[in-house]
Design an enzyme around this catalytic site. Structure first.
Site, short mmCIF file in Angstrom:
data_model
loop_
_atom_site.label_atom_id
_atom_site.label_comp_id
_atom_site.label_asym_id
_atom_site.label_seq_id
_atom_site.Cartn_x
_atom_site.Cartn_y
_atom_site.Cartn_z
N GLY A 114 34.35 20.43 -24.52
CA GLY A 114 34.06 20.87 -23.15
C GLY A 114 35.09 21.81 -22.56
N ASN A 149 35.00 25.03 -22.48
CA ASN A 149 34.29 26.06 -21.70
C ASN A 149 33.76 25.49 -20.39
OD1 ASN A 149 33.98 28.85 -23.04
ND2 ASN A 149 33.78 27.41 -24.74
N ARG A 192 12.02 16.00 -32.32
CA ARG A 192 12.85 17.01 -31.65
C ARG A 192 12.17 17.50 -30.38
NH1 ARG A 192 14.05 22.56 -34.53
NH2 ARG A 192 13.34 23.53 -32.62
N ILE A 232 19.72 22.66 -31.85
CA ILE A 232 18.79 23.77 -31.64
C ILE A 232 17.73 23.32 -30.64
CG2 ILE A 232 17.06 25.24 -32.75
CD1 ILE A 232 18.79 25.02 -35.31
N LEU A 233 17.50 24.12 -29.62
CA LEU A 233 16.51 23.78 -28.59
C LEU A 233 15.18 24.42 -28.94
CD1 LEU A 233 19.02 24.37 -25.72
CD2 LEU A 233 17.91 22.17 -26.20
N ASN A 283 24.15 31.27 -23.28
CA ASN A 283 24.91 30.57 -24.32
C ASN A 283 26.18 31.38 -24.60
OD1 ASN A 283 25.46 28.74 -26.51
ND2 ASN A 283 24.71 30.28 -27.95
N HIS A 328 28.67 32.09 -27.86
CA HIS A 328 28.70 31.93 -29.31
C HIS A 328 29.99 32.54 -29.85
CE1 HIS A 328 27.04 31.40 -33.32
NE2 HIS A 328 27.52 32.61 -33.61
N LEU A 374 17.28 31.89 -32.64
CA LEU A 374 18.60 31.25 -32.59
C LEU A 374 19.75 32.27 -32.64
CD1 LEU A 374 20.18 28.52 -32.67
CD2 LEU A 374 20.20 28.77 -35.15
N GLN A 379 38.64 31.03 -28.38
CA GLN A 379 38.32 30.16 -27.23
C GLN A 379 39.01 30.62 -25.95
OE1 GLN A 379 38.32 25.92 -27.55
NE2 GLN A 379 36.27 26.06 -28.42
C1 GAR Z 1 32.93 27.12 -28.40
O1 GAR Z 1 33.86 27.84 -29.16
C2 GAR Z 1 31.56 27.76 -28.49
O2 GAR Z 1 31.62 29.14 -28.64
C3 GAR Z 1 30.99 27.11 -29.70
O3 GAR Z 1 31.42 25.78 -29.65
C4 GAR Z 1 32.70 25.74 -29.01
C5 GAR Z 1 32.66 24.65 -27.99
O4 GAR Z 1 33.93 24.39 -27.51
N1 GAR Z 1 29.57 27.19 -29.71
C6 GAR Z 1 28.84 27.29 -30.79
O5 GAR Z 1 29.30 27.30 -31.91
C7 GAR Z 1 27.34 27.40 -30.54
N2 GAR Z 1 26.68 27.83 -31.71
P1 GAR Z 1 34.15 23.60 -26.14
O6 GAR Z 1 33.32 22.31 -26.26
O7 GAR Z 1 35.61 23.31 -26.11
O8 GAR Z 1 33.69 24.47 -25.01
#
Ligand code: GAR
Length: 217
Positions: free
Chosen positions: A15, A17, A68, A95-96, A110, A112, A147, A174
């Site tokens: 979490g 982000n 799902r 995946i939604l 999103n 990525h 996706l 990040q």
């Molecule tokens: C983030 O780096 C995000 O870009 C990635 O997961 C991490 C979550 O970190 N997302 C994906 O890979 C989606 N395909 P966080 O929980 O610390 O925000």
């Protein structure tokens, strides 16, 4: 969009982000308010971090034998109850399905960890290193049923250093994510960024390619 915009954040992991988005709201850099945090993983650290901040946080794991699409329908009902203006996927690792995405089309973003369209899916840092790429980064995009294929709006780009491994690279990516995600969301809440019939419009003009921000980290 109302002020502050109602934001729902969906997570599966730490979490970071989510915290960056919440910090931006609290600082006043983002005209939004996180009205709910949802996770498919009850043990997600991000849920605990959300609760520590007094945010409404719910776990909605897939139930035994649940399909799902039934799970996504239940998730959509939980999201809709929170009456979000925007739904932000922030490390949500399931995946939604198309029904979920269509119901929120244009309001679903999103982040990525790659310079899309390179490296959709998993293990993006490892794949960038293995390919010998000089540059890497992260992308904020509108979500479509394709996706990691929805239209990108903002990218952070960094250099890959000679000594980088997967974890040093992930950490730098990040740090960029924590800047570009709140920025892109603020574009939406302020009305600068809209989704019009499949095309992101920034300041009234179609965004043919994402805005690119270089970071020297
Ligand atoms: C983030 O780096 C995000 O870009 C990635 O997961 C991490 C979550 O970190 N997302 C994906 O890979 C989606 N395909 P966080 O929980 O610390 O925000």
């Amino acid at each position: 969009m109302p002020s502050p915009a109602r934001l729902v954040v969906m997570i599966s992991g730490a979490g970071s982000n989510l915290l960056a988005l919440d910090d931006a709201c609290r600082r006043g850099d983002l005209d939004g308010q996180i009205v709910g945090v949802l996770s498919d993983r009850p043990a997600a650290l991000g849920l605990e971090r959300a609760r520590t901040r007094g945010l409404h946080a719910e776990a909605l794991p897939i139930a035994a034998g649940e399909s799902r699409s039934d799970h996504d329908a239940r998730l959509l009902a939980a999201v809709s109850k929170l009456q979000p203006d925007l739904v932000l996927l922030a490390g949500y690792m399931r995946i939604l399905d198309a029904a979920f995405v269509h119901a929120l089309q244009g309001r679903l973003l999103n982040i990525h960890p790659s310079l899309l369209p390179r490296y959709k899916g998993l293990h993006t840092h490892r794949r960038a290193l293995e390919a010998g790429d000089a540059l890497h980064g992260a992308t904020v995009h509108f979500v479509t049923p394709d996706l990691d294929g929805g239209p990108p709006v903002l990218q952070a780009r960094i250099k890959i250093n000679p000594g980088d491994d997967e974890s040093t690279l992930a950490a730098r990516v990040q740090r960029c994510e924590h800047v570009i995600y709140p920025t892109a969301v603020q574009w939406c809440t302020s009305g600068r960024l809209r989704y019009q019939e499949g095309t992101p419009m920034l300041d009234g003009h179609p965004l043919e390619t994402p805005v690119l921000q270089d970071f020297d980290l």
